[in-house]
Write a protein that holds these residues in place. Structure first.
Motif, short mmCIF file in Angstrom:
data_model
loop_
_atom_site.label_atom_id
_atom_site.label_comp_id
_atom_site.label_asym_id
_atom_site.label_seq_id
_atom_site.Cartn_x
_atom_site.Cartn_y
_atom_site.Cartn_z
N MET A 1 -0.57 2.16 -25.00
CA MET A 1 0.36 1.96 -23.89
C MET A 1 0.47 3.22 -23.04
N ALA A 2 0.30 3.03 -21.75
CA ALA A 2 0.55 4.09 -20.78
C ALA A 2 1.95 3.90 -20.21
N ILE A 3 2.60 5.01 -19.94
CA ILE A 3 3.95 4.97 -19.36
C ILE A 3 3.98 5.87 -18.14
N LEU A 4 4.57 5.37 -17.09
CA LEU A 4 4.74 6.17 -15.88
C LEU A 4 6.24 6.36 -15.66
N HIS A 5 6.68 7.59 -15.79
CA HIS A 5 8.07 7.92 -15.51
C HIS A 5 8.16 8.36 -14.06
N MET A 6 8.99 7.69 -13.31
CA MET A 6 9.13 7.98 -11.88
C MET A 6 10.54 8.49 -11.62
N ASN A 7 10.61 9.74 -11.20
CA ASN A 7 11.89 10.38 -10.91
C ASN A 7 12.00 10.72 -9.43
N MET A 8 13.21 10.97 -9.00
CA MET A 8 13.47 11.34 -7.59
C MET A 8 12.78 10.36 -6.65
N LEU A 9 12.96 9.09 -6.92
CA LEU A 9 12.29 8.06 -6.14
C LEU A 9 12.77 8.06 -4.69
N LYS A 10 11.85 7.75 -3.80
CA LYS A 10 12.12 7.72 -2.37
C LYS A 10 11.79 6.34 -1.84
N PRO A 11 12.40 5.96 -0.74
CA PRO A 11 12.10 4.63 -0.18
C PRO A 11 10.61 4.38 0.01
N TYR A 12 9.84 5.38 0.35
CA TYR A 12 8.41 5.14 0.57
C TYR A 12 7.64 4.92 -0.73
N ASP A 13 8.31 5.09 -1.88
CA ASP A 13 7.68 4.74 -3.16
C ASP A 13 7.73 3.23 -3.40
N SER A 14 8.49 2.51 -2.59
CA SER A 14 8.59 1.06 -2.76
C SER A 14 7.22 0.41 -2.56
N ALA A 15 6.83 -0.41 -3.51
CA ALA A 15 5.52 -1.06 -3.46
C ALA A 15 5.38 -1.95 -4.69
N VAL A 16 4.30 -2.70 -4.70
CA VAL A 16 3.88 -3.36 -5.94
C VAL A 16 2.94 -2.39 -6.66
N TYR A 17 3.25 -2.11 -7.90
CA TYR A 17 2.47 -1.17 -8.69
C TYR A 17 1.56 -1.96 -9.62
N TYR A 18 0.28 -1.62 -9.60
CA TYR A 18 -0.73 -2.30 -10.40
C TYR A 18 -1.33 -1.33 -11.40
N CYS A 19 -1.35 -1.73 -12.65
CA CYS A 19 -2.01 -0.93 -13.68
C CYS A 19 -3.51 -1.21 -13.64
N LEU A 20 -4.29 -0.15 -13.73
CA LEU A 20 -5.75 -0.28 -13.74
C LEU A 20 -6.30 0.41 -14.97
N VAL A 21 -7.22 -0.24 -15.64
CA VAL A 21 -7.98 0.36 -16.74
C VAL A 21 -9.44 0.42 -16.31
N ASP A 22 -10.03 1.59 -16.47
CA ASP A 22 -11.40 1.75 -16.02
C ASP A 22 -12.14 2.74 -16.92
N ILE A 23 -13.45 2.80 -16.78
CA ILE A 23 -14.25 3.64 -17.67
C ILE A 23 -14.31 5.09 -17.20
N THR A 24 -13.81 5.39 -16.01
CA THR A 24 -13.72 6.77 -15.53
C THR A 24 -12.44 6.92 -14.70
N LEU A 25 -12.13 8.15 -14.33
CA LEU A 25 -10.99 8.44 -13.45
C LEU A 25 -11.38 8.38 -11.97
N SER A 26 -12.61 8.03 -11.71
CA SER A 26 -13.12 8.12 -10.34
C SER A 26 -12.29 7.36 -9.32
N ALA A 27 -11.76 6.20 -9.73
CA ALA A 27 -11.01 5.40 -8.77
C ALA A 27 -9.81 6.16 -8.21
N TRP A 28 -9.23 7.03 -9.01
CA TRP A 28 -8.07 7.79 -8.56
C TRP A 28 -8.48 8.99 -7.70
N TYR A 29 -9.77 9.22 -7.58
CA TYR A 29 -10.27 10.26 -6.69
C TYR A 29 -10.91 9.66 -5.44
N GLY A 30 -10.70 8.38 -5.26
CA GLY A 30 -11.15 7.75 -4.02
C GLY A 30 -12.34 6.83 -4.15
#
Length: 126
Positions: A78-107
């Motif tokens: 299980m992965a957990i994302l703790h989100m603090n000091m939230l701002k209105p622009y953080d509003s969104a639908v959040y999708y969990c992704l599982v992948d074989i590398t971290l590349s997707a988070w680098y673009g």
């Protein structure tokens, strides 16, 4: 086929905190990257944070650094994302992704081996 089950999210006032969790099962790789993207209407999904389960390396979007923290419990898969000091622009639908590398988070595009969660709504009021 991998199962990616998300929970958490909800509505909070600006400055508040929320947590998201993502449980991974039946993914074909024993070590993988897991994290979140978020998306608002009319915009592309953007990477938020991720962790490499092999060594705990993390990556964060600049917009959330210092406010969000991602962790991974290997015993629960299980992965957990703790989100603090939230701002209105953080509003969104959040999708969990599982992948074989971290590349997707680098673009890069997520790999064909990826699996997405169903998404969970986060709403931050002013």
């Amino acid at each position: 086929r991998a199962r990616v089950e998300e929970s958490g999210g909800g509505t909070v006032q600006a400055g508040g905190s929320l947590s998201l969790s993502c449980v991974v099962s039946e993914f074909h790789a024993s070590i993988y990257a897991v994290g979140w993207f978020r998306q608002t209407t009319g915009k592309e999904r953007e990477g938020v944070a991720a962790i490499w389960t092999g060594n705990g390396d993390t990556v964060y979007a600049d917009s959330v650094k210092g406010r969000f923290t991602i962790s991974y419990d290997n015993s629960k898969k299980m992965a957990i994302l703790h989100m603090n000091m939230l701002k209105p622009y953080d509003s969104a639908v959040y999708y969990c992704l599982v992948d074989i590398t971290l590349s997707a988070w680098y673009g890069a595009a997520p790999s064909p081996a990826k699996s997405w969660g169903q998404g969970t709504q986060v709403a931050v009021s002013p």
